[in-house]
Write a protein that holds these residues in place. Structure first.
Motif, PDB file in Angstrom:
ATOM      1  N   MET A 127     -10.899 -72.017 -83.660  1.00  0.00           N
ATOM      2  CA  MET A 127     -10.524 -72.766 -82.462  1.00  0.00           C
ATOM      3  C   MET A 127      -9.737 -71.909 -81.476  1.00  0.00           C
ATOM      4  SD  MET A 127      -9.644 -76.619 -83.776  1.00  0.00           S
ATOM      5  CE  MET A 127      -8.323 -76.120 -84.871  1.00  0.00           C
ATOM      6  N   PHE A 128      -8.790 -71.137 -81.992  1.00  0.00           N
ATOM      7  CA  PHE A 128      -7.958 -70.335 -81.101  1.00  0.00           C
ATOM      8  C   PHE A 128      -8.726 -69.149 -80.516  1.00  0.00           C
ATOM      9  CE2 PHE A 128      -3.295 -71.514 -81.949  1.00  0.00           C
ATOM     10  CZ  PHE A 128      -3.636 -72.844 -82.122  1.00  0.00           C
ATOM     11  N   LYS A 130     -11.935 -69.174 -79.901  1.00  0.00           N
ATOM     12  CA  LYS A 130     -12.824 -69.756 -78.898  1.00  0.00           C
ATOM     13  C   LYS A 130     -12.065 -70.099 -77.618  1.00  0.00           C
ATOM     14  CE  LYS A 130     -15.849 -73.782 -78.218  1.00  0.00           C
ATOM     15  NZ  LYS A 130     -16.412 -75.009 -78.865  1.00  0.00           N
ATOM     16  N   THR A 131     -10.842 -70.568 -77.752  1.00  0.00           N
ATOM     17  CA  THR A 131     -10.082 -71.032 -76.593  1.00  0.00           C
ATOM     18  C   THR A 131      -9.348 -69.905 -75.885  1.00  0.00           C
ATOM     19  OG1 THR A 131      -9.759 -73.148 -77.698  1.00  0.00           O
ATOM     20  CG2 THR A 131      -8.332 -72.677 -75.827  1.00  0.00           C
ATOM     21  N   TYR A 132      -8.705 -69.010 -76.647  1.00  0.00           N
ATOM     22  CA  TYR A 132      -7.827 -68.003 -76.045  1.00  0.00           C
ATOM     23  C   TYR A 132      -8.381 -66.591 -76.061  1.00  0.00           C
ATOM     24  CZ  TYR A 132      -4.751 -71.942 -76.965  1.00  0.00           C
ATOM     25  OH  TYR A 132      -4.206 -73.185 -77.036  1.00  0.00           O
ATOM     26  N   SER A 324      -1.126 -75.874 -81.608  1.00  0.00           N
ATOM     27  CA  SER A 324      -1.700 -75.973 -80.271  1.00  0.00           C
ATOM     28  C   SER A 324      -0.853 -76.882 -79.375  1.00  0.00           C
ATOM     29  CB  SER A 324      -3.132 -76.516 -80.364  1.00  0.00           C
ATOM     30  OG  SER A 324      -3.687 -76.685 -79.079  1.00  0.00           O
ATOM     31  N   ARG A 367      -4.591 -69.347 -68.777  1.00  0.00           N
ATOM     32  CA  ARG A 367      -5.550 -70.226 -69.442  1.00  0.00           C
ATOM     33  C   ARG A 367      -4.830 -71.439 -70.012  1.00  0.00           C
ATOM     34  NH1 ARG A 367     -10.483 -68.454 -72.700  1.00  0.00           N
ATOM     35  NH2 ARG A 367      -9.935 -66.478 -71.751  1.00  0.00           N
ATOM     36  N   PHE A 369      -3.688 -74.488 -72.367  1.00  0.00           N
ATOM     37  CA  PHE A 369      -3.749 -74.801 -73.785  1.00  0.00           C
ATOM     38  C   PHE A 369      -4.174 -76.260 -73.936  1.00  0.00           C
ATOM     39  CE2 PHE A 369      -0.615 -71.425 -73.330  1.00  0.00           C
ATOM     40  CZ  PHE A 369      -1.070 -70.511 -74.260  1.00  0.00           C
ATOM     41  N   ARG A 370      -4.794 -76.556 -75.049  1.00  0.00           N
ATOM     42  CA  ARG A 370      -5.255 -77.923 -75.229  1.00  0.00           C
ATOM     43  C   ARG A 370      -5.198 -78.311 -76.704  1.00  0.00           C
ATOM     44  NH1 ARG A 370     -10.389 -78.321 -77.337  1.00  0.00           N
ATOM     45  NH2 ARG A 370     -11.594 -76.408 -77.494  1.00  0.00           N
ATOM     46  N   THR A 371      -5.291 -79.611 -76.976  1.00  0.00           N
ATOM     47  CA  THR A 371      -5.411 -80.096 -78.343  1.00  0.00           C
ATOM     48  C   THR A 371      -6.891 -80.214 -78.688  1.00  0.00           C
ATOM     49  OG1 THR A 371      -5.305 -82.355 -77.523  1.00  0.00           O
ATOM     50  CG2 THR A 371      -3.243 -81.374 -78.261  1.00  0.00           C
ATOM     51  N   TYR A 372      -7.175 -80.585 -79.939  1.00  0.00           N
ATOM     52  CA  TYR A 372      -8.555 -80.544 -80.412  1.00  0.00           C
ATOM     53  C   TYR A 372      -8.977 -81.883 -80.995  1.00  0.00           C
ATOM     54  CZ  TYR A 372      -7.500 -75.677 -79.843  1.00  0.00           C
ATOM     55  OH  TYR A 372      -7.107 -74.492 -79.315  1.00  0.00           O
ATOM     56  N   GLU A 376     -13.470 -81.101 -84.744  1.00  0.00           N
ATOM     57  CA  GLU A 376     -13.260 -79.664 -84.910  1.00  0.00           C
ATOM     58  C   GLU A 376     -12.395 -79.341 -86.122  1.00  0.00           C
ATOM     59  OE1 GLU A 376     -12.949 -77.578 -80.764  1.00  0.00           O
ATOM     60  OE2 GLU A 376     -11.837 -79.456 -80.670  1.00  0.00           O
TER      61      GLU A 376
END
Length: 584
Positions: A127-128, A130-132, A324, A367, A369-372, A376
């Motif tokens: 997840m991290f 992919k996001t960051y 997150s 960028r 940050f978000r929750t999931y 996921e």
């Protein structure tokens, strides 16, 4: 004297009557065939060379009644050893359920918990990344170290979960603070100033406290349960591997094989006779009962906590989500946090090639940050789930209570070992066929003082059994503390901590019905040198509202200087830029 008329008239009839009386009133069963005894003896794999063809005088017998017998001295010795083997085999067979349950349940839970940790780390990495992207991969070692320590704790290492999580948040706040302020460059001393005062800043809000409580409860309970199951397995192994003393063997031989020597191989010992023999032979094992029941109850209660408030699946699943959330909280509050840091630690200098901007400005192109979403997150491991594992364990734990004290009854209830309790007049009573009259003794070593079948020295408790009792007490104590989120390895030293936690001295409230908060307060332990910290632990100062870091250079300020500087900053609403080494 004249012979009576009837005798003179019927001499043949008188002779037959006397012969019949001699058979009835003379030695019992003299000359009776031993065919059945020889057959049973041979079926057990023994040579019948020394086995009499017909019954002989039993004066040579040492264990069985010295009546007419089908056993030679050698046969009696052989059957005494066989009775001991039968007894030990019965113990092994009866305890196999315990051993199998503990062995299999430990393997399943251990595999499940370890895979949960692996899935939690894998989920976070995916997840991290992919996001960051590179922002995460460049700092991935911070997260890797967290999971290394969590695995080490679960595996039984001397690790304080509070220290592990506190160190993680300290390292994370340094990284995130740099990322939300890319227009500045920070020295290591400056970033250490930031992490030192994170509890005052609470850059991650209440997330570190929540995660610490959830993870600590779950990991403590999971480790205690896995260790408890392993302890149960080991104790059963030790308790079931006993040796029968000479008095026990005498009792076993008298109940099981003396009927065979009397030529009655199908006659079973009376149920009460069997109970007295077994209670004498298993007197020490019965003394395990109290601590054994406490241990089983504690295992049951911890397993209930794992499917309730201390759910390991939810805790492992929440690590990436809560981290997150914490990062997002810090980003959303980066302006106010940065302002406080610049006031307390000094103003950093702009990074080369970047224009100076006020901390009140928006975060630019950082960028978000978000929750999931739940889709996921990992939800299961090892091909099963926690609810199923706990339900299966609880179902197997229930019949384990009272196992050792009821072991004599379990063995004697086997129709191969003793006659049915309703067959009191047609069973072997230790001497012949008939009712067994003595009372059945109580349970445990002390109660065997009047055992009519097995002579037991009640003044000499078995040392091995006393050791098992102590092991059970230690394991039960650990399980009971785990029910309240306490780790007995750190029971006198744990203190609620964690960057941004703001919960020093917090106690774990047991939010399970019928329980209250555990009273002893926490206090943070010194880091164990054996744990091999990557960086020396930081001492967090809590005795003042001002910070003693001077512009990132690590020089101490006096309280007066700090107060003056803070007033100047507040009045001027400007920041002094100082030079600090580039942080990498």
């Amino acid at each position: 004297m004249d012979t009576p008329l009837p005798c003179r008239r019927y001499p043949l009839l008188l002779l037959c009557t006397l012969a019949a009386l001699s058979r009835t009133l003379g030695p019992a069963s003299a000359g009776k065939s031993c065919t059945e005894t020889r057959q049973v003896y041979a079926e057990k794999g023994y040579s019948t060379t020394t086995a009499p063809l017909t019954q002989i005088s039993g004066e040579h017998l040492r264990l069985c009644p010295q009546d007419y017998t089908c056993c030679s001295s050698q046969m009696e010795e052989t059957l005494a050893l066989q009775s001991e083997r039968d007894f030990l085999k019965a113990i092994e067979d009866t305890s196999q359920f315990l051993l199998t349950t503990f062995t299999q349940r430990h393997r399943k839970f251990d595999e499940f918990f370890r895979e949960l940790i692996d899935l939690s780390e894998k989920s976070m990495n995916q997840m991290f990344t992919k996001t960051y992207g590179r922002l995460f991969t460049q700092n991935a070692h911070v997260f890797q170290e967290l999971f290394v320590e969590l695995r080490r704790y679960y595996s039984g290492g001397s690790v304080s979960l509070s220290e592990v999580l506190s160190e993680f948040w300290s390292r994370l706040v340094e990284r995130v603070f740099s990322l939300v302020n890319p227009q500045y460059q920070f020295s290591e001393d400056y970033l250490e100033c930031v992490s030192k005062h994170a509890e005052q800043l609470q850059p991650f809000g209440d997330v570190p406290r929540k995660l610490r409580v959830q993870v600590s409860r779950a990991f403590i309970a999971a480790r205690a349960l896995a260790q408890g199951l392993a302890t149960g397995r080991d104790i059963v192994n030790k308790a079931a591997k006993l040796s029968a003393g000479s008095e026990c063997v005498r009792g076993l031989m008298r109940q099981w094989y003396c009927p065979l020597c009397r030529g009655m191989p199908t006659l079973r010992p009376c149920h009460s006779l069997c109970l007295n023999v077994m209670k004498g032979c298993l007197a020490n094992q019965a003394d395990l009962d109290t601590e054994w029941n406490n241990f089983i109850d504690a295992l049951y209660q911890v397993s209930e906590k794992l499917e309730g408030p201390f759910n390991m699946e939810l805790a492992a699943d929440s690590i990436s989500v809560k981290v997150s959330e914490a990062i997002m909280h810090m980003q959303e509050n980066s302006v106010s946090i940065s302002t406080k840091v610049f006031q307390g630690c000094g103003s950093p200098r702009p990074a080369p090639g970047r224009s100076k901007r006020s901390p009140k400005e928006p975060g630019g192109n950082r960028r978000p940050f978000r929750t999931y979403s739940p889709e996921e997150k990992p939800t299961t491991a090892a091909g099963t789930n926690l609810d199923r594992l706990v339900a299966e364990l609880k179902e197997r734990l229930r019949p384990m209570r009272g196992f050792w004290v009821s072991l004599p009854h379990t063995i004697c209830n086997d129709d191969k070992m003793a006659a049915d309790v309703t067959n009191e007049d047609r069973c072997w009573n230790g001497q012949t066929r008939g009712r067994y009259l003595p009372d059945v003794t109580g349970d445990g070593l002390v109660s065997q003082i009047n055992n009519p079948e097995v002579e037991v020295d009640i003044a000499r408790p078995d040392v091995r059994t006393r050791q098992l009792i102590m092991e059970l007490r230690v394991a039960t104590n650990k399980l009971r503390h785990a029910q309240t989120g306490q780790d007995t390895d750190f029971i006198d030293s744990e203190e609620g901590s964690g960057s941004g936690g703001g919960d020093q001295g917090e106690r774990y409230n047991d939010d399970w019905p019928g329980y209250g908060p555990y009273s002893p307060p926490y206090s943070k332990p010194a880091r164990n040198p054996a744990s091999g910290p990557i960086k020396p632990p930081r001492v967090r100062e809590r005795n003042g509202s001002k910070w003693n870091r001077n512009n990132g250079h690590g020089r101490a300020r006096s309280a007066t200087t700090l107060l003056t500087s803070s007033l100047v900053l507040l009045l001027s609403l400007s920041f002094t830029v100082t030079v600090a080494p580039m942080w990498r």
